[in-house]
Design an enzyme around this catalytic site. Structure first.
Site: not given
Length: 711
Positions: A78, A219, A643
Site C-alpha cells: 500500500h 502487503d 507502514s
C-alpha cells in the site's frame, strides 16, 4: 530542567513495550532490551552511521529498508500503491495483475513526487531556536520568530551541501515544542518501481479486513533508489545508476515463534499520548465524527462519478484507497473511544497530575493559560475544517497553491513562507504533475459540488467570516470547468513562472476564484499563527511538568511520534480482545484458501491456491505450524507512518514488515494499553514464498542476502 534530566526515566523501571524511542535514547533502555532478548548492543542501535539504522528509509509517509547493496528497498504494497497506480491503465492494469521487472531496464518511474530519505545526522538545536524569544511577544510574533529560526538553520544545513540537493533538512519539535532537533537526510529523487504482487495478494481482504485480525495479506512491494554516476542523488534520468547502499538488511527465512523478541524501526507519523482530556473529547465528539462523515461522503461521490468508467476507476484508485484507509482508522478510533472511556482515564491522570503540580510547582498559572489556549485551538480547527470541505477540488487547490507561490516569489527567498521557498519548488511541481494520473474533470466537478453542499449544512459558527459570499453556488460549479485550462498539465505547470499581475488579470475560472479566496485563507493563517505561537509558549511548560511527574513515578518518557526515525520493541504475542476469546499470533496460507470466495475482496490468484493445495512449501514451512505463515502479531508500539517498517529479530535481521494494527489497538495513538495493543506484520517467509512459488521473482531472490533455515 535540563534535557538530560527530562528525556527518559531510568531503564530498570521501564517494563512496558510502550514507547516510540529516538535512537539516541536506546542506551538508556539497555537493560530492558537485554531482558527481552535483543542481542544487538543498544549503543549500535543508537548510531545512525552503523548497521542496522543505516538501512532504514523513509518514503515520506511510509517506512522502508534497503535489502541489497544496489539500492533495492522493500516496503508495503500500500506504500507503493501510488507508483503502481500511476503506471497502470485500464489496458495495462498492474494493480490487478501485479508488476515484476525482470531486469533493471524494465523498472518503472515511481512518480514525480516519489522520494527516499536516509537519516544520517540528528542534532539538538533547541537553544538556537529559543534564543531571542521574549515574554512580551504575541503568539504570532513568537511563532514567526520560531519559524524564521527554523528556516535559517535549515538553510545553513542545506547550503553546506552546495547545489547538489543531496540532503533535505528539517527541524521538527519534540514534546510539543519543548525540544527541537535538526535532522539531515539524504534525499534520493529517482525512485523506481521494481515489483509489486497483484492486489489479490498485496491487498487481500481489502477494506473488509483492514485493521482486522486474523489477516492474510501479502502487503509488500519493492522499489529501487537511483543516483547519478557520481553516486550522489540526482533528478530522474536514464543515465542514473542504482544507489550503492552503505548497509542493507539480511533477510532471515529462519522464522520466529510466539514469545520471540522483535525490534521495529521506522518513521511513525503522529500520536497524541500527552493530550488533555478536553482534547480527547473534542476528537471523540466533534472532530472525528465530522471527518468520518466527510470521508464517507467523498468516497461515495468519487465512486458514483467513476461508475462504469474503467479508466476513471484506475485514475482514482490511489485517492480512494487513501481516503478509505483514513476513514477506517477514524472509525476504529471512534469505536475504541466507545469501548473504553479514554477521556475518563485521562481525567483521573490529569487530576493526579494537577495535584502533583500544586505540590511541586510555585508557578501554576500555566495550567489556566493552557486550558484557554487549547479551547482557542479547537475553535479555529473547526473553521479550518469547514474551509477544507468548501474547497474540495484538485483544480482549486492547485490554483490556490500557484497564486500563493506567485505572492511569495515577490519576497527574498529567506523571507518566504516555509513550503514556498526555492527548496520547495520541486515538491510543488511534483504535486501539480501528479494530477496527470489522478484527475478527471467530471470527478473533480462532482467532488467540488458535493463539498459545497456539505459546507452549507455545517454550523454557521464554523464558517470562516466572509467566506460564504465568495464561494460559488453548488449549481454553478459546472460552469467553471469549460473556463479553465488547469486540467492540462503543461498549462498548469506554466503558471509556476507567472507573476501576481497575471494571476489577478486572469479570466481562468479557478485562478480567479483562488485570487478571490486568498485573503480569507490568509486571515485563517494569521489566526493559526497566533494560536500556534501561544501553544508553543504554554505547551512546553506543560510537557516539562508532565515529564517530571512521570519520572517521579518511574514511568517511561518518550516524545509523541512526529514522522522522525524511531525504534520500538516487543515480542511476538497473542491477545484477548474480549472475554473468552484469544487470538493467536500467526496466520497461515491455509487461511487464504479458507477466505477465498471468488468475489472481491477475497479473490486469491489461481497459482497461489494451487501452491497451497499442493503444499509446495519448501524451506518456508514453519516446523511448528507445519505450513507457511502469512502474518503475525507483536506487542510493538506503532502507528501510521510505520507502514513498511522493518521488523527485526534479535540479531537485526529482517523477519517481517509492519503494515497494520488490530482494530482494538487503534486508540493507541491516544492511550497505549499493553494488554490488547498489537501490531500486524507480514511474515517475511510468506513474501519469499510468493516470490518463489507464485510470481517467480527469481532475480530479486538472488539479489538479496537471505539466511535460510539449516537443513
Amino acid at each position: 530542567m535540563a534535557l538530560a534530566g527530562l528525556t527518559l526515566a531510568s531503564s530498570p523501571l521501564v517494563q512496558a513495550d510502550e514507547g516510540q524511542w529516538q535512537p539516541h535514547q536506546l542506551p538508556q533502555l539497555k537493560a530492558e532490551l537485554k531482558r527481552i532478548g535483543i542481542a544487538i548492543p543498544a549503543e549500535k542501535l543508537a548510531d545512525l552511521s552503523k548497521h542496522p539504522m543505516t538501512a532504514i528509509v523513509s518514503l515520506g509517509g511510509c517506512s522502508a529498508s534497503f535489502v541489497s547493496p544496489t539500492g533495492l528497498v522493500v516496503t508495503n504494497h500500500h506504500c507503493a500503491y501510488g507508483a503502481v497506480q500511476r503506471n497502470s491503465s485500464a489496458e495495462k492494469n498492474y494493480i490487478a495483475n501485479g508488476f515484476l521487472a525482470k531486469s533493471r531496464a524494465e523498472e518503472l518511474p515511481a512518480g514525480p513526487d516519489s522520494r527516499m530519505y536516509i537519516t544520517d545526522k540528528v542534532e539538538n538545536v533547541t537553544e538556537q531556536i529559543m534564543r531571542g524569544i521574549t515574554p512580551s511577544m504575541s503568539g504570532k510574533q513568537r511563532h514567526e520568530h520560531v519559524e524564521n529560526r527554523i528556516k535559517n538553520l535549515i538553510a545553513e544545513c542545506e547550503q553546506a551541501d552546495g547545489k547538489n540537493q543531496a540532503y533535505r533538512c528539517s527541524i521538527p519539535s519534540f514534546h510539543r515544542g519543548l525540544e527541537y532537533y535538526r535532522i539531515r537526510q539524504m534525499m534520493i529523487r529517482d525512485v523506481r518501481l521494481v515489483y509489486a504482487p497483484s492486489d489479490k495478494i498485496g491487498n487481500y481482504g481489502g477494506e473488509v479486513d483492514n485493521f482486522e485480525w486474523p489477516r492474510h495479506t501479502g502487503d509488500y512491494a519493492f522499489l529501487r533508489a537511483y543516483v547519478g554516476k557520481d553516486g550522489r542523488p540526482a533528478d530522474p534520468s536514464p543515465d542514473n545508476v542504482p544507489y550503492q547502499s552503505k548497509d542493507f538488511l539480511t533477510v532471515s527465512a529462519q522464522g520466529l515463534k510466539n514469545g520471540d523478541p522483535i525490534l521495529l524501526a521506522g518513521y511513525p507519523g503522529l500520536t497524541s499520548r500527552y493530550k488533555l482530556p478536553e482534547e480527547i473529547r473534542y476528537a471523540r465528539d466533534v472532530s472525528y465524527p465530522a471527518r468520518a462523515f466527510e470521508s464517507r461522503s467523498d468516497i461515495s461521490v468519487i465512486e458514483a462519478a467513476t461508475a462504469g468508467n474503467a479508466e476513471g476507476k484506475v485514475r482514482y484508485a490511489s485517492v480512494v484507497k487513501g481516503i478509505q484507509n483514513r476513514l477506517k482508522k477514524t472509525e476504529g478510533l471512534l469505536a475504541g473511544f466507545a469501548r473504553k472511556d479514554i477521556a475518563a482515564i485521562k481525567d483521573a491522570q490529569d487530576a493526579e497530575f494537577r495535584s502533583w503540580v500544586a505540590q511541586h510547582y510555585a508557578d501554576k498559572d500555566f495550567l489556566k493559560d493552557l486550558d484557554a489556549v487549547i479551547a482557542s485551538d479547537m475553535a479555529l480547527t473547526e473553521e479550518e475544517f469547514a474551509y477544507s470541505v468548501a474547497s474540495n477540488s484538485d483544480l482549486l487547490k492547485s490554483a490556490r497553491t500557484l497564486y500563493r507561490l506567485a505572492l511569495e516569489n515577490q519576497k527574498p527567498d529567506a523571507e518566504r513562507k516555509a513550503g514556498f521557498q526555492q527548496r520547495d519548488l520541486p515538491f510543488i511541481t511534483a504535486r501539480l504533475s501528479r494530477l496527470e494520473q489522478s484527475y478527471l474533470p467530471n470527478v473533480d466537478q462532482a467532488r467540488f459540488t458535493a463539498g459545497l453542499q456539505r459546507y452549507n449544512k455545517l454550523a454557521a459558527k464554523t464558517h470562516p467570516q466572509g467566506l460564504d459570499v465568495l464561494l460559488p453556488l453548488p449549481e454553478s460549479v459546472s460552469a467553471f470547468y469549460p473556463l479553465t485550462e488547469l486540467g492540462d498539465t503543461a498549462k498548469r505547470l506554466a503558471w509556476i513562472k507567472k507573476d501576481v499581475a497575471e494571476f489577478r488579470a486572469s479570466k481562468d475560472a479557478f485562478i480567479h476564484l483562488a485570487v478571490k479566496l486568498h485573503d480569507i485563507g490568509m486571515q485563517l493563517e494569521d489566526r493559526r499563527q497566533e494560536v500556534d505561537g501561544n501553544l508553543e509558549r504554554v505547551i512546553p511548560k506543560y510537557m516539562q511538568a508532565v515529564i517530571a511527574w512521570k519520572q517521579s513515578q518511574g514511568k517511561p518518557v518518550y516524545p509523541d511520534a512526529n514522522s522522525t526515525l524511531r525504534v520500538t520493541y516487543g515480542t511476538v504475542a497473542p491477545y484477548s480482545p474480549r472475554d473468552g476469546v484469544t487470538k493467536g499470533p500467526f496466520t497461515t496460507v491455509e487461511g487464504i484458501a479458507e477466505k477465498h470466495t471468488g468475489k472481491t475482496p477475497f479473490i486469491a490468484p489461481d497459482n497461489l491456491l494451487a501452491a497451497i493445495k499442493d503444499k509446495r512449501y519448501g524451506v518456508y514451512k514453519d516446523p511448528v505450524l507445519g505450513t507457511v505463515p502469512v502474518n503475525f502479531l507483536s506487542s510493538a508500539d506503532t502507528t501510521g507512518g510505520n507502514s513498511g517498517s522493518a521488523v527485526l529479530n534479535k540479531n537485526g535481521e529482517l523477519i517481517g514488515l509492519n503494515f497494520d494494527s488490530t482494530y482494538e489497538s487503534i486508540t493507541k495513538d491516544w492511550y497505549f494499553d499493553s494488554a490488547i495493543t498489537r501490531a500486524i506484520h507480514v511474515d517475511i517467509r510468506y513474501m519469499l514464498w510468493v516470490m518463489q512459488e507464485v510470481d517467480h521473482a527469481d532475480n530479486l531472490l538472488k539479489e538479496m542476502r537471505i539466511r535460510y533455515p539449516a537443513k
